[in-house]
Design a protein around this motif. Structure first.
Motif, PDB file in Angstrom:
ATOM      1  N   ALA A 109       0.835  -1.205   0.000  1.00  6.19           N
ATOM      2  CA  ALA A 109       0.000   0.000   0.000  1.00  6.19           C
ATOM      3  C   ALA A 109       0.868   1.252   0.000  1.00  6.19           C
ATOM      4  N   TYR A 110       1.970   1.216   0.741  1.00  6.12           N
ATOM      5  CA  TYR A 110       2.880   2.364   0.778  1.00  6.12           C
ATOM      6  C   TYR A 110       3.482   2.628  -0.602  1.00  6.12           C
ATOM      7  N   VAL A 111       3.907   1.576  -1.287  1.00  4.95           N
ATOM      8  CA  VAL A 111       4.496   1.730  -2.617  1.00  4.95           C
ATOM      9  C   VAL A 111       3.462   2.265  -3.604  1.00  4.95           C
ATOM     10  N   THR A 116      -0.779   6.545  -6.751  1.00  6.59           N
ATOM     11  CA  THR A 116      -2.232   6.673  -6.755  1.00  6.59           C
ATOM     12  C   THR A 116      -2.715   6.821  -5.318  1.00  6.59           C
ATOM     13  N   PHE A 117      -4.026   6.973  -5.131  1.00  5.53           N
ATOM     14  CA  PHE A 117      -4.601   7.043  -3.793  1.00  5.53           C
ATOM     15  C   PHE A 117      -4.869   5.624  -3.287  1.00  5.53           C
ATOM     16  N   ASN A 160     -12.985  11.934   7.878  1.00  8.45           N
ATOM     17  CA  ASN A 160     -13.091  12.429   6.506  1.00  8.45           C
ATOM     18  C   ASN A 160     -11.761  12.383   5.758  1.00  8.45           C
ATOM     19  N   SER A 161     -10.894  11.462   6.146  1.00 12.89           N
ATOM     20  CA  SER A 161      -9.611  11.270   5.461  1.00 12.89           C
ATOM     21  C   SER A 161      -9.490   9.805   5.042  1.00 12.89           C
ATOM     22  N   PRO A 162     -10.274   9.386   4.045  1.00 11.43           N
ATOM     23  CA  PRO A 162     -10.338   7.959   3.700  1.00 11.43           C
ATOM     24  C   PRO A 162      -9.174   7.447   2.868  1.00 11.43           C
ATOM     25  N   VAL A 163      -8.357   8.356   2.317  1.00 14.33           N
ATOM     26  CA  VAL A 163      -7.277   7.905   1.434  1.00 14.33           C
ATOM     27  C   VAL A 163      -5.954   8.554   1.820  1.00 14.33           C
ATOM     28  N   TRP A 164      -4.872   7.898   1.378  1.00  9.12           N
ATOM     29  CA  TRP A 164      -3.512   8.407   1.570  1.00  9.12           C
ATOM     30  C   TRP A 164      -2.801   8.444   0.229  1.00  9.12           C
ATOM     31  N   ASN A 165      -2.011   9.493   0.026  1.00  8.91           N
ATOM     32  CA  ASN A 165      -1.156   9.600  -1.149  1.00  8.91           C
ATOM     33  C   ASN A 165       0.094  10.352  -0.742  1.00  8.91           C
ATOM     34  N   ALA A 166       1.240   9.900  -1.180  1.00  7.71           N
ATOM     35  CA  ALA A 166       2.504  10.481  -0.733  1.00  7.71           C
ATOM     36  C   ALA A 166       2.635  11.957  -1.076  1.00  7.71           C
ATOM     37  N   GLU A 167       1.996  12.399  -2.151  1.00  5.94           N
ATOM     38  CA  GLU A 167       2.156  13.777  -2.600  1.00  5.94           C
ATOM     39  C   GLU A 167       1.052  14.705  -2.113  1.00  5.94           C
ATOM     40  N   THR A 168      -0.187  14.254  -2.134  1.00  5.27           N
ATOM     41  CA  THR A 168      -1.308  15.178  -1.931  1.00  5.27           C
ATOM     42  C   THR A 168      -2.126  14.948  -0.668  1.00  5.27           C
ATOM     43  N   ALA A 169      -2.062  13.778  -0.084  1.00  6.35           N
ATOM     44  CA  ALA A 169      -2.834  13.482   1.133  1.00  6.35           C
ATOM     45  C   ALA A 169      -1.939  12.696   2.071  1.00  6.35           C
TER      46      ALA A 169
END
Length: 215
Positions: A109-111, A116-117, A160-169
């Protein structure tokens, strides 16, 4: 066509190699899924670097307390860039609540989160309660009325933070939103967590007490 296929194959192999490497260095977070854990908040939260804090008497610790509630912006080491998160709770209690934004799951998931999200987790992650991993800390105190508003905002942000992304979230953006809600000056969020927390403290003059504006 052959060159394109070779390049695609190389990228896929590189991705699996990175995942394998990180899986050897990143412990599972399964033991740290609870959002509320017990730790000694007073003993761990006031250091700005990984240096061991100087011993303090009970009287000196009591004098340092500026309010009955607190939010502690923290950074720790990790297998890659590190991680930023917050502790928050009542100054007189040992119970600590942890909030931060991480990818749900382990290495894969980290990679994937770099392109992507991916689904996120917003509670405690591995190392958030361990003092040996701490690299930066900035604790801010609140009165009871302001603490209720800030703690409610943290819970809302988690929901209200359902996703993670290295650049934007990412994790610095997550704690940056909390700092901004509290009326603090917030640095550029695209930097290492340790640098972000230290810069946050510097930009706000190390102030320890925050009072929210009237609603």
């Amino acid at each position: 066509m052959t060159n394109k296929a070779d390049r695609s194959g190389s990228c896929i192999l590189a991705g699996f190699a990175l995942a394998a490497m990180l899986s050897c260095t990143t412990p599972s977070a399964s033991a740290h899924q609870a959002n509320k854990r017990v730790a000694d908040a007073n003993a761990l939260a006031t250091t700005d670097t990984a240096a061991r804090p100087q011993p303090q008497s009970r009287r000196s610790v009591a004098r340092a307390e500026k309010g009955p509630y607190y939010v502690d912006f923290r950074a720790r080491t990790a297998a890659s860039w590190g991680h930023a998160f917050v502790w928050y709770g009542k100054t007189s209690e040992r119970a600590v609540e942890v909030a931060g934004l991480t990818p749900a799951g382990d290495t894969l998931a980290y990679v994937l989160g770099h392109i992507t999200f991916v689904p996120s987790e917003t509670g405690a992650s591995y190392g958030d309660l361990d003092p040996e991993y701490l690299t930066a800390s900035y604790r801010v105190y609140l009165n009871e009325a302001d603490a209720k508003r800030v703690f409610a905002y943290i819970k809302e942000l988690q929901a209200n933070s359902p996703v993670w992304n290295a650049e934007t979230a990412n994790c610095t953006g997550f704690i940056g939103d909390i700092a901004e809600f509290m009326g603090l000056e917030v640095p550029n969020r695209w930097q290492r967590p340790e640098n972000f927390v230290n810069r946050l403290k510097e930009m706000n003059g190390g102030r320890q007490m925050v009072r929210l504006s009237a609603e």
